[in-house]
Design a protein around this motif. Structure first.
Motif, PDB file in Angstrom:
ATOM      1  N   PHE A 179      -6.457 -25.443 -53.617  1.00  0.00           N
ATOM      2  CA  PHE A 179      -6.544 -25.865 -52.217  1.00  0.00           C
ATOM      3  C   PHE A 179      -7.993 -25.666 -51.774  1.00  0.00           C
ATOM      4  CE2 PHE A 179      -6.075 -26.027 -47.724  1.00  0.00           C
ATOM      5  CZ  PHE A 179      -4.862 -26.645 -47.450  1.00  0.00           C
ATOM      6  N   ILE A 180      -8.599 -26.712 -51.186  1.00  0.00           N
ATOM      7  CA  ILE A 180      -9.997 -26.650 -50.770  1.00  0.00           C
ATOM      8  C   ILE A 180     -10.106 -26.992 -49.293  1.00  0.00           C
ATOM      9  CG2 ILE A 180     -12.335 -27.517 -51.153  1.00  0.00           C
ATOM     10  CD1 ILE A 180     -11.496 -28.299 -53.967  1.00  0.00           C
ATOM     11  N   VAL A 181     -10.799 -26.131 -48.557  1.00  0.00           N
ATOM     12  CA  VAL A 181     -11.091 -26.383 -47.148  1.00  0.00           C
ATOM     13  C   VAL A 181     -12.569 -26.745 -47.025  1.00  0.00           C
ATOM     14  CG1 VAL A 181     -11.132 -25.424 -44.824  1.00  0.00           C
ATOM     15  CG2 VAL A 181      -9.313 -24.756 -46.410  1.00  0.00           C
ATOM     16  N   HIS A 182     -12.848 -27.923 -46.479  1.00  0.00           N
ATOM     17  CA  HIS A 182     -14.218 -28.356 -46.231  1.00  0.00           C
ATOM     18  C   HIS A 182     -14.553 -28.116 -44.757  1.00  0.00           C
ATOM     19  CE1 HIS A 182     -14.217 -30.351 -50.150  1.00  0.00           C
ATOM     20  NE2 HIS A 182     -13.066 -30.903 -49.814  1.00  0.00           N
ATOM     21  N   SER A 183     -15.723 -27.554 -44.503  1.00  0.00           N
ATOM     22  CA  SER A 183     -16.146 -27.326 -43.119  1.00  0.00           C
ATOM     23  C   SER A 183     -17.664 -27.247 -43.059  1.00  0.00           C
ATOM     24  CB  SER A 183     -15.519 -26.042 -42.547  1.00  0.00           C
ATOM     25  OG  SER A 183     -15.746 -24.945 -43.404  1.00  0.00           O
ATOM     26  N   LYS A 184     -18.278 -28.267 -42.476  1.00  0.00           N
ATOM     27  CA  LYS A 184     -19.735 -28.320 -42.301  1.00  0.00           C
ATOM     28  C   LYS A 184     -20.499 -28.121 -43.612  1.00  0.00           C
ATOM     29  CE  LYS A 184     -19.779 -26.740 -37.496  1.00  0.00           C
ATOM     30  NZ  LYS A 184     -20.317 -25.746 -36.541  1.00  0.00           N
ATOM     31  N   GLY A 185     -20.012 -28.715 -44.685  1.00  0.00           N
ATOM     32  CA  GLY A 185     -20.692 -28.614 -45.973  1.00  0.00           C
ATOM     33  C   GLY A 185     -20.300 -27.406 -46.789  1.00  0.00           C
ATOM     34  N   ILE A 186     -19.529 -26.494 -46.220  1.00  0.00           N
ATOM     35  CA  ILE A 186     -19.056 -25.308 -46.930  1.00  0.00           C
ATOM     36  C   ILE A 186     -17.658 -25.582 -47.476  1.00  0.00           C
ATOM     37  CG2 ILE A 186     -18.465 -22.861 -46.746  1.00  0.00           C
ATOM     38  CD1 ILE A 186     -21.423 -23.431 -46.521  1.00  0.00           C
ATOM     39  N   ASN A 187     -17.447 -25.212 -48.728  1.00  0.00           N
ATOM     40  CA  ASN A 187     -16.155 -25.418 -49.372  1.00  0.00           C
ATOM     41  C   ASN A 187     -15.526 -24.067 -49.715  1.00  0.00           C
ATOM     42  OD1 ASN A 187     -16.767 -28.262 -49.453  1.00  0.00           O
ATOM     43  ND2 ASN A 187     -18.046 -27.828 -51.240  1.00  0.00           N
ATOM     44  N   THR A 188     -14.293 -23.879 -49.288  1.00  0.00           N
ATOM     45  CA  THR A 188     -13.558 -22.649 -49.585  1.00  0.00           C
ATOM     46  C   THR A 188     -12.367 -23.025 -50.441  1.00  0.00           C
ATOM     47  OG1 THR A 188     -14.214 -21.729 -47.442  1.00  0.00           O
ATOM     48  CG2 THR A 188     -12.418 -20.636 -48.612  1.00  0.00           C
ATOM     49  N   GLN A 189     -12.341 -22.525 -51.689  1.00  0.00           N
ATOM     50  CA  GLN A 189     -11.310 -22.930 -52.652  1.00  0.00           C
ATOM     51  C   GLN A 189     -10.409 -21.767 -53.031  1.00  0.00           C
ATOM     52  OE1 GLN A 189     -12.548 -25.423 -55.940  1.00  0.00           O
ATOM     53  NE2 GLN A 189     -11.061 -24.511 -57.314  1.00  0.00           N
ATOM     54  N   VAL A 190      -9.104 -22.039 -53.034  1.00  0.00           N
ATOM     55  CA  VAL A 190      -8.129 -21.010 -53.384  1.00  0.00           C
ATOM     56  C   VAL A 190      -6.989 -21.647 -54.160  1.00  0.00           C
ATOM     57  CG1 VAL A 190      -8.650 -19.699 -51.307  1.00  0.00           C
ATOM     58  CG2 VAL A 190      -6.789 -21.333 -51.276  1.00  0.00           C
ATOM     59  N   LEU A 191      -6.142 -20.795 -54.731  1.00  0.00           N
ATOM     60  CA  LEU A 191      -4.899 -21.250 -55.354  1.00  0.00           C
ATOM     61  C   LEU A 191      -3.708 -20.903 -54.461  1.00  0.00           C
ATOM     62  CD1 LEU A 191      -5.573 -20.287 -59.075  1.00  0.00           C
ATOM     63  CD2 LEU A 191      -5.701 -22.550 -58.031  1.00  0.00           C
ATOM     64  N   GLY A 192      -3.764 -19.764 -53.831  1.00  0.00           N
ATOM     65  CA  GLY A 192      -2.715 -19.330 -52.923  1.00  0.00           C
ATOM     66  C   GLY A 192      -3.135 -18.026 -52.290  1.00  0.00           C
ATOM     67  N   THR A 193      -3.448 -18.051 -51.007  1.00  0.00           N
ATOM     68  CA  THR A 193      -3.958 -16.865 -50.327  1.00  0.00           C
ATOM     69  C   THR A 193      -3.969 -17.137 -48.833  1.00  0.00           C
ATOM     70  OG1 THR A 193      -5.820 -15.332 -50.214  1.00  0.00           O
ATOM     71  CG2 THR A 193      -6.353 -17.639 -50.493  1.00  0.00           C
ATOM     72  N   SER A 194      -4.511 -16.197 -48.044  1.00  0.00           N
ATOM     73  CA  SER A 194      -4.651 -16.419 -46.606  1.00  0.00           C
ATOM     74  C   SER A 194      -6.050 -15.990 -46.182  1.00  0.00           C
ATOM     75  CB  SER A 194      -3.575 -15.663 -45.820  1.00  0.00           C
ATOM     76  OG  SER A 194      -3.637 -14.277 -46.085  1.00  0.00           O
ATOM     77  N   PHE A 195      -6.651 -16.776 -45.303  1.00  0.00           N
ATOM     78  CA  PHE A 195      -8.030 -16.514 -44.903  1.00  0.00           C
ATOM     79  C   PHE A 195      -8.331 -17.241 -43.596  1.00  0.00           C
ATOM     80  CE2 PHE A 195      -7.850 -20.228 -47.547  1.00  0.00           C
ATOM     81  CZ  PHE A 195      -8.709 -21.137 -46.958  1.00  0.00           C
ATOM     82  N   ASN A 196      -9.428 -16.859 -42.979  1.00  0.00           N
ATOM     83  CA  ASN A 196      -9.839 -17.457 -41.706  1.00  0.00           C
ATOM     84  C   ASN A 196     -11.200 -18.129 -41.880  1.00  0.00           C
ATOM     85  OD1 ASN A 196      -9.158 -17.408 -38.618  1.00  0.00           O
ATOM     86  ND2 ASN A 196     -11.340 -16.918 -38.720  1.00  0.00           N
ATOM     87  N   VAL A 197     -11.351 -19.310 -41.270  1.00  0.00           N
ATOM     88  CA  VAL A 197     -12.636 -20.022 -41.279  1.00  0.00           C
ATOM     89  C   VAL A 197     -13.047 -20.267 -39.835  1.00  0.00           C
ATOM     90  CG1 VAL A 197     -13.883 -22.101 -41.958  1.00  0.00           C
ATOM     91  CG2 VAL A 197     -12.139 -21.146 -43.479  1.00  0.00           C
ATOM     92  N   ASN A 198     -14.235 -19.796 -39.481  1.00  0.00           N
ATOM     93  CA  ASN A 198     -14.789 -20.000 -38.141  1.00  0.00           C
ATOM     94  C   ASN A 198     -15.971 -20.948 -38.264  1.00  0.00           C
ATOM     95  OD1 ASN A 198     -15.965 -19.883 -35.598  1.00  0.00           O
ATOM     96  ND2 ASN A 198     -15.563 -17.697 -35.329  1.00  0.00           N
ATOM     97  N   ALA A 199     -15.835 -22.157 -37.706  1.00  0.00           N
ATOM     98  CA  ALA A 199     -16.892 -23.158 -37.839  1.00  0.00           C
ATOM     99  C   ALA A 199     -17.067 -23.941 -36.541  1.00  0.00           C
ATOM    100  CB  ALA A 199     -16.569 -24.102 -38.997  1.00  0.00           C
ATOM    101  N   TYR A 200     -17.096 -23.246 -35.410  1.00  0.00           N
ATOM    102  CA  TYR A 200     -17.301 -23.923 -34.127  1.00  0.00           C
ATOM    103  C   TYR A 200     -18.699 -24.552 -34.076  1.00  0.00           C
ATOM    104  CZ  TYR A 200     -13.061 -22.423 -31.677  1.00  0.00           C
ATOM    105  OH  TYR A 200     -11.762 -22.272 -31.276  1.00  0.00           O
ATOM    106  N   SER A 201     -18.776 -25.683 -33.441  1.00  0.00           N
ATOM    107  CA  SER A 201     -20.040 -26.422 -33.405  1.00  0.00           C
ATOM    108  C   SER A 201     -21.106 -25.732 -32.556  1.00  0.00           C
ATOM    109  CB  SER A 201     -19.800 -27.841 -32.876  1.00  0.00           C
ATOM    110  OG  SER A 201     -19.206 -27.803 -31.597  1.00  0.00           O
ATOM    111  N   TYR A 202     -20.716 -24.856 -31.629  1.00  0.00           N
ATOM    112  CA  TYR A 202     -21.714 -24.170 -30.809  1.00  0.00           C
ATOM    113  C   TYR A 202     -22.468 -23.099 -31.600  1.00  0.00           C
ATOM    114  CZ  TYR A 202     -17.986 -20.641 -30.212  1.00  0.00           C
ATOM    115  OH  TYR A 202     -17.002 -19.705 -30.431  1.00  0.00           O
ATOM    116  N   SER A 203     -21.966 -22.756 -32.792  1.00  0.00           N
ATOM    117  CA  SER A 203     -22.619 -21.727 -33.604  1.00  0.00           C
ATOM    118  C   SER A 203     -23.323 -22.367 -34.790  1.00  0.00           C
ATOM    119  CB  SER A 203     -21.582 -20.715 -34.108  1.00  0.00           C
ATOM    120  OG  SER A 203     -22.171 -19.790 -34.998  1.00  0.00           O
ATOM    121  N   ASN A 204     -24.433 -21.766 -35.201  1.00  0.00           N
ATOM    122  CA  ASN A 204     -25.143 -22.259 -36.387  1.00  0.00           C
ATOM    123  C   ASN A 204     -24.716 -21.507 -37.643  1.00  0.00           C
ATOM    124  OD1 ASN A 204     -26.376 -19.764 -36.111  1.00  0.00           O
ATOM    125  ND2 ASN A 204     -28.357 -20.580 -35.445  1.00  0.00           N
TER     126      ASN A 204
END
Length: 328
Positions: A179-204
Motif C-alpha cells: 500500500f502506497i500513500v503519495h503526498s506532495k512527492g513523498i511516498n509512504t509504503q507499507v504492507l499492513g500497518t497504521s500511521f499518520n500523514v500530515n501534508a497541509y498546504s499551509y506548511s512547507n
C-alpha cells in the motif's frame, strides 16, 4: 500431392489458382478439393465453433491440406465445367481466407484494460471523515483534507493520494500487495500497518508518524528512512532537510478532537483557524506576523476561548466581528 505440404504452400497453391498461374495438375487438385469440401461442410460449418478462437485459422488450412491429397486420386472433372467451377472456387476460397483472417484478428486483438474510476473524498471544515476502501483499509481525514483513491486496486499494488491535509491510515494487511500513500512527492509504503500523514498546504513540511507496524518513506527513488512505532519523519519541502525523531505516544490527537499547535507561524495559524472554526484571521500592524504559537485547543472550544488562549501566549490583542478575527 505431398501430404506434408506446409501452411504457406497451401496458401500459395490457392493464390496460384486464383491468379491463373497454377499447373493443370494443381488446378485439378484444388477443384477436386472444393468438390470434396462440399460434402464435408460449408465455410459456415467451418466457423461454427467460436470457442476455438485463433486455432480456427490453422484448422481451416488443415482441412484444405487433408482434403487435397486423397481427392487427387479420384476421377478428373470434365473440361467443360472448368470455367464455372473455377469462378465458384475462387469466390469461396477468397471468402474463406478473408473470414479466417478476420476471425483470428477479432479473437486475438489486444484487450484494452478497463479504465479505473478515481474517487475523491473531502472532509468538511471542522469535521472528520472516514473513508473505507475496497480492500478493508480505513482512512480518517482531518478537517478540510482531501484524498483521491481508485474504486478498486490493481493486482500488484494499492495506491492512494493525499491531495491536501492530514489523514490517519489503518491499512489492511496484504503480504503480496503493498500500500502506497503519495503526498506532495513523498511516498509512504507499507504492507499492513497504521500511521499518520500530515501534508497541509499551509506548511512547507510533511510529517509521517507510525502507530503500528513498519513503513518506508521515500521521495522519488531516494529512501528517507524506515519508521517503526513511536517514530516520526519530518521532511522540509523547501530545503530537503530530514528530521527523524521519537514521539511520546502513538495516539493521534486530532482524532480525539484536539488541535496541537507546535510552534506554528501566523500564516499557519490563519489556515488552522479557518479549517476548524471557519474564521478568517488577519493582522493589524507587523508585530503579530512574526510570532509563533504553541498550544493545544479543542475543536469544541468556542472561538472566543481559543483567541483568549492564543492572545495570552504572546500578549496580543484581538477583535471579533462576524467571521473575522483581527489580531494586534
Amino acid at each position: 500431392m505431398n501430404p506434408n505440404r506446409t501452411e504457406e504452400q497451401l496458401k500459395e497453391l490457392l493464390g496460384k489458382y486464383l491468379d491463373g498461374t497454377a499447373t493443370h495438375l494443381e488446378s485439378k487438385q484444388v477443384e477436386e478439393w472444393f468438390e470434396a469440401m462440399g460434402n464435408r461442410g460449408t465455410p459456415d460449418d467451418i466457423f461454427s465453433s467460436p470457442g476455438e478462437e485463433g486455432e480456427e485459422y490453422n484448422r481451416v488450412l488443415s482441412n484444405i491440406h487433408s482434403a487435397i491429397t486423397p481427392v487427387a486420386q479420384q476421377s478428373s472433372f470434365q473440361k467443360r465445367r472448368f470455367t464455372a467451377l473455377r469462378l465458384k472456387v475462387a469466390s469461396v476460397a477468397a471468402m474463406l481466407l478473408v473470414v479466417a483472417g478476420a476471425f483470428y484478428y477479432l479473437h486475438n486483438k489486444p484487450v484494452q484494460p478497463e479504465a479505473v474510476r478515481i474517487n475523491t473524498a473531502i472532509a468538511e471544515a471542522g469535521k472528520m471523515k472516514l473513508v473505507e476502501l475496497a480492500d478493508g483499509t480505513k482512512i480518517w481525514l482531518n478537517s478540510t483534507s482531501k484524498l483521491s483513491y481508485p474504486e478498486h486496486f490493481s493486482e500488484k499494488v494499492r495506491e492512494v493520494t493525499l491531495l491536501e491535509g492530514e489523514a490517519f491510515f489503518d491499512i489492511a494487511h496484504e503480504a503480496k500487495r503493498p500500500f502506497i500513500v503519495h503526498s506532495k512527492g513523498i511516498n509512504t509504503q507499507v504492507l499492513g500497518t497504521s500511521f499518520n500523514v500530515n501534508a497541509y498546504s499551509y506548511s512547507n513540511k510533511i510529517e509521517v508518524t507510525v502507530s503500528t507496524g513498519k513503513v518506508a518513506v521515500s521521495v522519488g527513488s531516494g529512501l528517507l528512512g524506515y519508521l517503526t512505532p513511536k517514530e516520526q519523519i519530518k521532511y522540509n519541502l523547501l530545503t530537503g532537510k530530514i528530521l527523524k525523531q521519537n514521539v511520546a505516544s502513538t495516539q493521534t490527537p486530532w482524532m480525539n478532537g484536539d488541535i496541537v499547535l507546535d510552534y506554528v507561524d501566523f500564516e499557519s495559524l490563519k489556515a488552522i483557524l479557518f479549517n476548524n472554526f471557519n474564521y478568517h484571521l488577519k493582522s493589524k500592524g507587523t508585530k503579530v506576523i512574526n510570532l509563533h504559537f504553541s498550544a493545544t485547543i479543542k475543536k469544541t472550544d468556542s472561538i472566543a476561548n481559543v483567541m483568549k488562549l492564543l492572545s495570552s501566549i504572546n500578549n496580543t490583542g484581538y477583535t471579533l466581528h462576524n467571521n473575522e478575527i483581527t489580531m494586534y
